[in-house]
Design a protein around this motif. Structure first.
Motif, PDB file in Angstrom:
ATOM      1  N   ASP A  30       0.830  -1.204   0.000  1.00  0.00           N
ATOM      2  CA  ASP A  30       0.000   0.000   0.000  1.00  0.00           C
ATOM      3  C   ASP A  30       0.864   1.253   0.000  1.00  0.00           C
ATOM      4  O   ASP A  30       0.571   2.210  -0.727  1.00  0.00           O
ATOM      5  CB  ASP A  30      -0.928   0.019   1.216  1.00  0.00           C
ATOM      6  N   SER A  31       1.917   1.258   0.776  1.00  0.00           N
ATOM      7  CA  SER A  31       2.767   2.450   0.831  1.00  0.00           C
ATOM      8  C   SER A  31       3.468   2.703  -0.511  1.00  0.00           C
ATOM      9  O   SER A  31       3.655   3.857  -0.904  1.00  0.00           O
ATOM     10  CB  SER A  31       3.790   2.351   1.966  1.00  0.00           C
ATOM     11  N   GLN A  32       3.830   1.633  -1.215  1.00  0.00           N
ATOM     12  CA  GLN A  32       4.433   1.806  -2.545  1.00  0.00           C
ATOM     13  C   GLN A  32       3.414   2.392  -3.522  1.00  0.00           C
ATOM     14  O   GLN A  32       3.736   3.299  -4.297  1.00  0.00           O
ATOM     15  CB  GLN A  32       4.956   0.471  -3.072  1.00  0.00           C
ATOM     16  N   LYS A  33       2.188   1.872  -3.487  1.00  0.00           N
ATOM     17  CA  LYS A  33       1.145   2.408  -4.373  1.00  0.00           C
ATOM     18  C   LYS A  33       0.810   3.853  -4.014  1.00  0.00           C
ATOM     19  O   LYS A  33       0.579   4.675  -4.901  1.00  0.00           O
ATOM     20  CB  LYS A  33      -0.099   1.524  -4.332  1.00  0.00           C
ATOM     21  N   ASP A  34       0.810   4.169  -2.715  1.00  0.00           N
ATOM     22  CA  ASP A  34       0.559   5.545  -2.284  1.00  0.00           C
ATOM     23  C   ASP A  34       1.614   6.480  -2.863  1.00  0.00           C
ATOM     24  O   ASP A  34       1.301   7.579  -3.336  1.00  0.00           O
ATOM     25  CB  ASP A  34       0.561   5.652  -0.761  1.00  0.00           C
TER      26      ASP A  34
ATOM     27  N   LEU B  53       1.041   7.055  -6.579  1.00  0.00           N
ATOM     28  CA  LEU B  53      -0.027   8.028  -6.794  1.00  0.00           C
ATOM     29  C   LEU B  53       0.487   9.442  -6.533  1.00  0.00           C
ATOM     30  O   LEU B  53       0.220  10.350  -7.322  1.00  0.00           O
ATOM     31  CB  LEU B  53      -1.225   7.714  -5.897  1.00  0.00           C
ATOM     32  N   LYS B  54       1.233   9.649  -5.466  1.00  0.00           N
ATOM     33  CA  LYS B  54       1.793  10.972  -5.176  1.00  0.00           C
ATOM     34  C   LYS B  54       2.682  11.447  -6.324  1.00  0.00           C
ATOM     35  O   LYS B  54       2.628  12.612  -6.724  1.00  0.00           O
ATOM     36  CB  LYS B  54       2.585  10.939  -3.871  1.00  0.00           C
ATOM     37  N   ASP B  55       3.493  10.546  -6.851  1.00  0.00           N
ATOM     38  CA  ASP B  55       4.372  10.892  -7.978  1.00  0.00           C
ATOM     39  C   ASP B  55       3.553  11.254  -9.211  1.00  0.00           C
ATOM     40  O   ASP B  55       3.893  12.196  -9.939  1.00  0.00           O
ATOM     41  CB  ASP B  55       5.315   9.735  -8.298  1.00  0.00           C
ATOM     42  N   PHE B  56       2.468  10.513  -9.449  1.00  0.00           N
ATOM     43  CA  PHE B  56       1.606  10.795 -10.597  1.00  0.00           C
ATOM     44  C   PHE B  56       0.942  12.165 -10.446  1.00  0.00           C
ATOM     45  O   PHE B  56       0.875  12.942 -11.402  1.00  0.00           O
ATOM     46  CB  PHE B  56       0.549   9.696 -10.747  1.00  0.00           C
ATOM     47  N   ILE B  57       0.475  12.473  -9.252  1.00  0.00           N
ATOM     48  CA  ILE B  57      -0.151  13.777  -9.012  1.00  0.00           C
ATOM     49  C   ILE B  57       0.866  14.893  -9.247  1.00  0.00           C
ATOM     50  O   ILE B  57       0.549  15.900  -9.884  1.00  0.00           O
ATOM     51  CB  ILE B  57      -0.731  13.844  -7.585  1.00  0.00           C
ATOM     52  N   GLN B  58       2.076  14.703  -8.776  1.00  0.00           N
ATOM     53  CA  GLN B  58       3.120  15.713  -8.983  1.00  0.00           C
ATOM     54  C   GLN B  58       3.394  15.901 -10.479  1.00  0.00           C
ATOM     55  O   GLN B  58       3.524  17.022 -10.958  1.00  0.00           O
ATOM     56  CB  GLN B  58       4.389  15.333  -8.248  1.00  0.00           C
ATOM     57  N   LEU B  59       3.480  14.799 -11.224  1.00  0.00           N
ATOM     58  CA  LEU B  59       3.675  14.888 -12.662  1.00  0.00           C
ATOM     59  C   LEU B  59       2.530  15.663 -13.296  1.00  0.00           C
ATOM     60  O   LEU B  59       2.745  16.571 -14.108  1.00  0.00           O
ATOM     61  CB  LEU B  59       3.757  13.482 -13.282  1.00  0.00           C
ATOM     62  N   ALA B  60       1.308  15.332 -12.913  1.00  0.00           N
ATOM     63  CA  ALA B  60       0.136  15.982 -13.501  1.00  0.00           C
ATOM     64  C   ALA B  60       0.107  17.476 -13.203  1.00  0.00           C
ATOM     65  O   ALA B  60      -0.317  18.277 -14.043  1.00  0.00           O
ATOM     66  CB  ALA B  60      -1.134  15.314 -12.981  1.00  0.00           C
ATOM     67  N   GLN B  61       0.567  17.859 -12.035  1.00  0.00           N
ATOM     68  CA  GLN B  61       0.570  19.273 -11.673  1.00  0.00           C
ATOM     69  C   GLN B  61       1.568  20.067 -12.506  1.00  0.00           C
ATOM     70  O   GLN B  61       1.442  21.278 -12.620  1.00  0.00           O
ATOM     71  CB  GLN B  61       0.868  19.429 -10.184  1.00  0.00           C
TER      72      GLN B  61
ATOM     73  N   HIS C  27       1.316   2.693 -11.698  1.00  0.00           N
ATOM     74  CA  HIS C  27       0.345   1.629 -11.422  1.00  0.00           C
ATOM     75  C   HIS C  27      -0.147   1.699  -9.984  1.00  0.00           C
ATOM     76  O   HIS C  27       0.626   1.505  -9.044  1.00  0.00           O
ATOM     77  CB  HIS C  27       0.965   0.260 -11.714  1.00  0.00           C
ATOM     78  N   PHE C  28      -1.431   2.018  -9.845  1.00  0.00           N
ATOM     79  CA  PHE C  28      -2.110   2.022  -8.550  1.00  0.00           C
ATOM     80  C   PHE C  28      -3.554   1.622  -8.807  1.00  0.00           C
ATOM     81  O   PHE C  28      -3.968   1.508  -9.957  1.00  0.00           O
ATOM     82  CB  PHE C  28      -1.992   3.384  -7.842  1.00  0.00           C
ATOM     83  N   ASP C  29      -4.309   1.413  -7.756  1.00  0.00           N
ATOM     84  CA  ASP C  29      -5.682   0.950  -7.916  1.00  0.00           C
ATOM     85  C   ASP C  29      -6.657   1.914  -7.254  1.00  0.00           C
ATOM     86  O   ASP C  29      -6.266   2.929  -6.678  1.00  0.00           O
ATOM     87  CB  ASP C  29      -5.842  -0.466  -7.358  1.00  0.00           C
ATOM     88  N   SER C  30      -7.939   1.596  -7.361  1.00  0.00           N
ATOM     89  CA  SER C  30      -8.966   2.478  -6.824  1.00  0.00           C
ATOM     90  C   SER C  30      -8.874   2.599  -5.301  1.00  0.00           C
ATOM     91  O   SER C  30      -9.193   3.650  -4.745  1.00  0.00           O
ATOM     92  CB  SER C  30     -10.357   2.004  -7.240  1.00  0.00           C
TER      93      SER C  30
END
Length: 77
Positions: free
Chosen positions: A7-11, A14-22, A50-53
């Motif tokens: 879970d911590s890896q997926k978290d 997701l944080k990295d993806f949000i940063q990229l998107a910003q 790669h992360f899930d809902s």
């Protein structure tokens, strides 16, 4: 065969993806056009994130401005 992500890896993914998107206007526009979480997850997977809902749910309040709908809260505009 690789082991499943924690879970911590997926978290963190997701944080990295949000940063990229910003920082990526084109990706930001694609995210804003996503109609549901499946489309959002597909956009991330196309870029190697790669992360899930459940990851989205777990991290939602940390990254989202609830005065705006859904993942629009990731962005200040």
């Amino acid at each position: 065969m690789s082991s499943p992500l924690s879970d911590s890896q997926k978290d963190q993914i997701l944080k990295d993806f949000i940063q990229l998107a910003q920082n990526d206007g084109e990706l930001k526009d694609e995210i804003k056009s996503a109609r549901n979480q499946d489309e959002l997850i597909a956009l991330a997977e196309q870029r190697g994130y790669h992360f899930d809902s459940l990851t989205l749910l777990r991290q939602w309040s940390e990254h989202t401005d609830f005065s705006q709908p859904t993942w629009m809260g990731w962005f200040s505009d």
